[in-house]
Enzyme design. Structure first.
Site, PDB file in Angstrom:
ATOM      1  N   HIS A  75      -5.203   9.299   2.302  1.00 43.30           N
ATOM      2  CA  HIS A  75      -4.103   9.701   1.684  1.00 43.30           C
ATOM      3  C   HIS A  75      -3.911   8.803   0.649  1.00 43.30           C
ATOM      4  CE1 HIS A  75      -2.106   6.663   4.325  1.00 43.30           C
ATOM      5  NE2 HIS A  75      -1.232   6.945   3.249  1.00 43.30           N
ATOM      6  N   ASP A 123      -8.279  10.295   8.202  1.00 43.49           N
ATOM      7  CA  ASP A 123      -7.679   9.502   7.239  1.00 43.49           C
ATOM      8  C   ASP A 123      -8.265   8.243   6.844  1.00 43.49           C
ATOM      9  OD1 ASP A 123      -5.724   8.896   5.001  1.00 43.49           O
ATOM     10  OD2 ASP A 123      -4.459   8.330   6.556  1.00 43.49           O
ATOM     11  N   GLY A 215       3.255   1.316   1.150  1.00 48.04           N
ATOM     12  CA  GLY A 215       2.522   0.263   0.229  1.00 48.04           C
ATOM     13  C   GLY A 215       1.474  -0.544   1.061  1.00 48.04           C
ATOM     14  N   SER A 217      -0.032   1.121   3.355  1.00 44.10           N
ATOM     15  CA  SER A 217      -1.218   2.041   3.726  1.00 44.10           C
ATOM     16  C   SER A 217      -2.557   1.813   3.590  1.00 44.10           C
ATOM     17  CB  SER A 217      -0.917   3.558   3.236  1.00 44.10           C
ATOM     18  OG  SER A 217       0.313   4.040   3.912  1.00 44.10           O
TER      19      SER A 217
END
Length: 319
Positions: A75, A123, A215, A217
């Site tokens: 993502h 993801d 931030g 992720s």
């Protein structure tokens, strides 16, 4: 030809084996802290941690798995406008303003083909670097878990340069922050997060507001077992409900489900990742023939070879 072979063998004796999941600079035990309102990570504590930046601005984290590859969240990179040339991977220091940072260009972005933005399933993404990393204690690879994985992990941590206040987008730090995590029971987490899939895990810290935030992720959930000091990439920071809510875990991509995907993708891209080459994996079997290996320095075979070198050199010169 013989002389060339001898010189090659001697150069191999000086080589350094890659040992994933180690923290050669960091010494001593870590103190419990948190990313939101927490303490700074210590030097060399998370040497696999990288900052992924676009136009010199940090926006996601990632983890080194070998000298060519970074693992992060899909993502983070889903925008079609984001090109490899727009990205840089910053590593080598906890301080993003440090003059000693190593900055790598990105050659390729590989998103998991089955990534679902609706429920964040699959993801995961890989970044192929344009040049290899030179490991030095401040930059080290983290190990990829192998099945069967431990039923429980002894310690788990997440770290990042993301927001330290969920309501303040300007609260991002230039110093790497850290937080302890405990992996939760999947069935229990499913009740709180109905869209949870088997490719995800939940981690948090009961009665505390320890959490990752915007931030962070793509950064690693790094865990170790009680029996050794090797660190494994167990999860990737993916999504959650806001940041820092007490008794509300964060959701992570379960890395063990993607080891074959990582192997296939890296082979297709021409920079194959071979977990067998990364020393430190549990129960790793020696797959190479001992006859093809250079003997370890200090061993009997090593000294025997050294003693024969003058005769081999003379033979190469006169014959």
């Amino acid at each position: 030809m013989l002389l060339l072979s001898i010189l090659l063998l001697m150069s191999q004796a000086k080589g350094v084996h890659v040992e994933c999941g180690k923290r050669p600079i960091f010494e001593g035990g870590s103190q419990y802290s948190r990313i939101i309102g927490g303490m700074e990570a210590e030097v060399g504590e998370f040497p696999w941690q990288v900052s992924i930046q676009a136009r010199n601005e940090h926006f996601c984290g990632g983890a080194i798995i070998n000298k060519w590859w970074i693992v992060t969240a899909a993502h983070c990179l889903i925008s079609e406008e984001l090109l490899p040339t727009d990205l840089s991977v910053v590593l080598g220091s906890n301080d993003l303003s440090s003059p000693s940072l190593d900055i790598k260009e990105v050659a390729s972005i590989v998103l998991h083909k089955d990534f679902q933005k609706v429920n964040m399933d699959n993801d995961i993404a890989l970044l192929l670097l344009a040049s290899p990393i030179t490991f030095n204690g401040q930059m080290e690879p983290i190990c990829i878990p192998r099945k069967p994985t431990p039923s429980t992990w002894h310690k788990c941590w997440v770290a990042g340069w993301g927001q330290t206040n969920s309501d303040d987008k300007y609260s991002m730090k230039i110093e790497l922050m850290k937080v302890p995590m405990i992996i939760m029971d999947w069935e229990k987490c499913l009740k709180a997060f109905p869209k949870l899939t088997k490719n995800m895990l939940c981690a948090g810290y009961e009665n505390e507001s320890f959490d990752a935030c915007q931030g962070d992720s793509g950064g690693p959930l790094a865990c170790t077992t009680e029996s050794d000091k090797t660190w494994y990439l167990v999860g990737i920071i993916s999504w959650g409900k806001s940041c820092g809510r007490k008794n509300t875990p964060g959701i992570y991509t379960l890395l063990e489900n993607y080891t074959l995907w990582i192997k296939k993708v890296t082979e297709m891209e021409g920079r194959p990742f071979n977990a067998e080459e990364m020393r430190g994996s549990p129960n790793r079997k020696q797959m190479r023939s001992h006859a093809a290996e250079f003997p370890e320095p200090g061993s009997r075979r090593f000294w025997l070879l050294i003693s024969l070198l003058p005769y081999m050199l003379l033979w190469a010169i006169f014959y």
